[in-house]
Design an enzyme around this catalytic site. Structure first.
Site, mmCIF file in Angstrom:
data_model
loop_
_atom_site.group_PDB
_atom_site.id
_atom_site.type_symbol
_atom_site.label_atom_id
_atom_site.label_comp_id
_atom_site.label_asym_id
_atom_site.label_seq_id
_atom_site.Cartn_x
_atom_site.Cartn_y
_atom_site.Cartn_z
ATOM 1 C CG HIS A 60 81.137 74.438 33.041
ATOM 2 N ND1 HIS A 60 81.604 74.861 31.814
ATOM 3 C CD2 HIS A 60 80.655 73.175 32.845
ATOM 4 C CE1 HIS A 60 81.429 73.897 30.919
ATOM 5 N NE2 HIS A 60 80.851 72.877 31.526
ATOM 6 C CG HIS A 65 76.204 65.378 33.196
ATOM 7 N ND1 HIS A 65 77.000 65.991 34.142
ATOM 8 C CD2 HIS A 65 76.743 65.684 31.992
ATOM 9 C CE1 HIS A 65 77.978 66.641 33.534
ATOM 10 N NE2 HIS A 65 77.852 66.471 32.240
#
Length: 410
Positions: A250, A384
């Site tokens: 993240h 992703h």
């Protein structure tokens, strides 16, 4: 090897092959009602698992992009996912989107900001790809989000409501806010509504303050008054969506989004440099903490607040974001360090993560880079991984990937 080096013909061809493989792999996602099945190891739908809104939204997004790229069958697949979002996954009584439906069509409880952010993203890409119903989806998603999730006073989004939108959970989190930034930037690019880019900046400034006060390791979890809860899920450190400690993936992903937002938002060099420097701090902290941290290549899933690995597993989405962000930071700064990192990540991807037998990418490996299925069994979707085959060659780093593709093909 040139195969791994950014801006070589060999690398572009390598990514193009991966892209085409991913788009082929995902073809079997649709259920009869349009909701996306969770995909198994070879792309076979796992029909006994719930059909979830966040996965369906991601598939609508990627096949809208596939349509713009000319991938055969993409328009129909995007239309089917959009049918699911406008149909079986949409709560016609209370508004918004169910978390999902079980195999026997029971509603999964609660309304999550995370899922609604992906509905917005799906809407933006569908609009750009001219998928019928895309504008309807986007307008509805923005209205629901603005009514229930956006907190204008603090400049952040709340996390989870009950299904009826009558009770708000006290948990606040940055994962949903991160994907809200991604969605808001896509909205600004797709329909030229700068209100959403400004919102992204408000979220980013909050995150930057928390991260800067914590050695650039981002606190993920918060109480209702936005007090950081640094001990959240200590007993379940490998949680799919709320892991304990810092999540390096993240930090890396925020670095990319901050770079994108700042590049689009600032003409003056000092402000742009400020946020690029912040993005570098986040990226470099995460990579320093988690890459090759235990004697084997790969990025650890989580670390403690001291930077030492806690969950050593390697998640495919973390690598995808490392590929994206290293390329974006190279384009933003021209620093060779980032192109070198990109080549390292590419080599690791090729050696360990691409499944050359069944297609797509392995979603979870252990600390020895052997397949693991405790957190991410199968290969749920291609979001992703597909973006990691596209973002490295998006030279418009201030523009969301679907809009940048549209710009390129005009």
């Amino acid at each position: 090897m040139k195969k791994y080096q950014l801006d070589t013909q060999e690398n572009e061809e390598f990514l193009r092959g991966l892209r085409d493989n991913l788009l082929e792999f995902g073809h079997r996602f649709p259920s009869p009602g349009g909701g996306s099945y969770y995909l198994g190891d070879d792309g076979t739908p796992w029909t006994e698992r719930p059909r979830e809104t966040w996965i369906t939204s991601r598939m609508c997004h990627v096949y809208s992009i596939g349509e713009m790229l000319g991938h055969k069958g993409s328009k129909q697949l995007a239309q089917t996912a959009l049918k699911g979002l406008l149909g079986e996954l949409h709560d016609k009584e209370n508004g918004g989107w169910y978390a999902g439906l079980t195999a026997d069509n029971q509603v999964l409880p609660n309304k999550a900001c995370y899922a609604h952010a992906f509905v917005i993203l799906a809407g933006t890409s569908a609009v750009l790809a001219d998928i019928p119903g895309g504008k309807e989806l986007l307008n509805d998603a923005l209205a629901v989000y603005d009514k229930y999730f956006w907190d204008e006073k603090i400049g952040l989004s709340v996390d989870t409501w009950n299904t009826e939108f009558t009770e708000l959970d006290t948990y606040r989190g940055l994962n949903a806010n991160m994907h809200s930034v991604e969605a808001f930037l896509a909205v600004a690019d797709a329909i030229n509504d700068e209100k959403y880019r400004a919102r992204s900046g408000r979220i980013i400034d909050n995150v930057v303050e928390w991260a800067g006060n914590n050695n650039w390791r981002i606190p993920e979890h918060y109480a209702s008054d936005w007090t950081p809860d640094l001990e959240c899920n200590k007993e379940k450190p490998d949680d799919q969506f709320k892991p304990y400690g810092a999540t390096p993936g993240h930090g890396i992903e925020w670095a990319r989004l901050i770079t994108q937002w700042a590049t689009a938002s600032f003409d003056n060099e000092s402000s742009l440099k400020k946020y690029i420097s912040i993005a570098e701090n986040l990226y470099n902290r995460a990579v320093s903490d988690a890459w090759d941290a235990d004697g084997a290549p790969g990025i650890c899933y989580t670390t403690g607040w001291d930077g030492k690995p806690i969950v050593h597993d390697r998640m495919h989405w973390t690598l995808a974001e490392a590929i994206n962000t290293s390329a974006v930071l190279y384009r933003a700064t021209g620093k060779d360090k980032y192109s070198s990192d990109y080549a390292t990540f590419m080599e690791y991807l090729d050696k360990y993560v691409v499944d050359y037998v069944n297609g797509s990418w392995f979603h979870q490996l252990d600390r020895n880079n052997k397949l693991l299925t405790t957190v991410w069994p199968g290969k749920s979707d291609i979001y992703h991984a597909l973006q990691a085959t596209l973002i490295p060659y998006n030279n418009e780093i201030g523009v969301s990937i679907a809009k940048a593709i549209e710009n390129k093909i005009k």
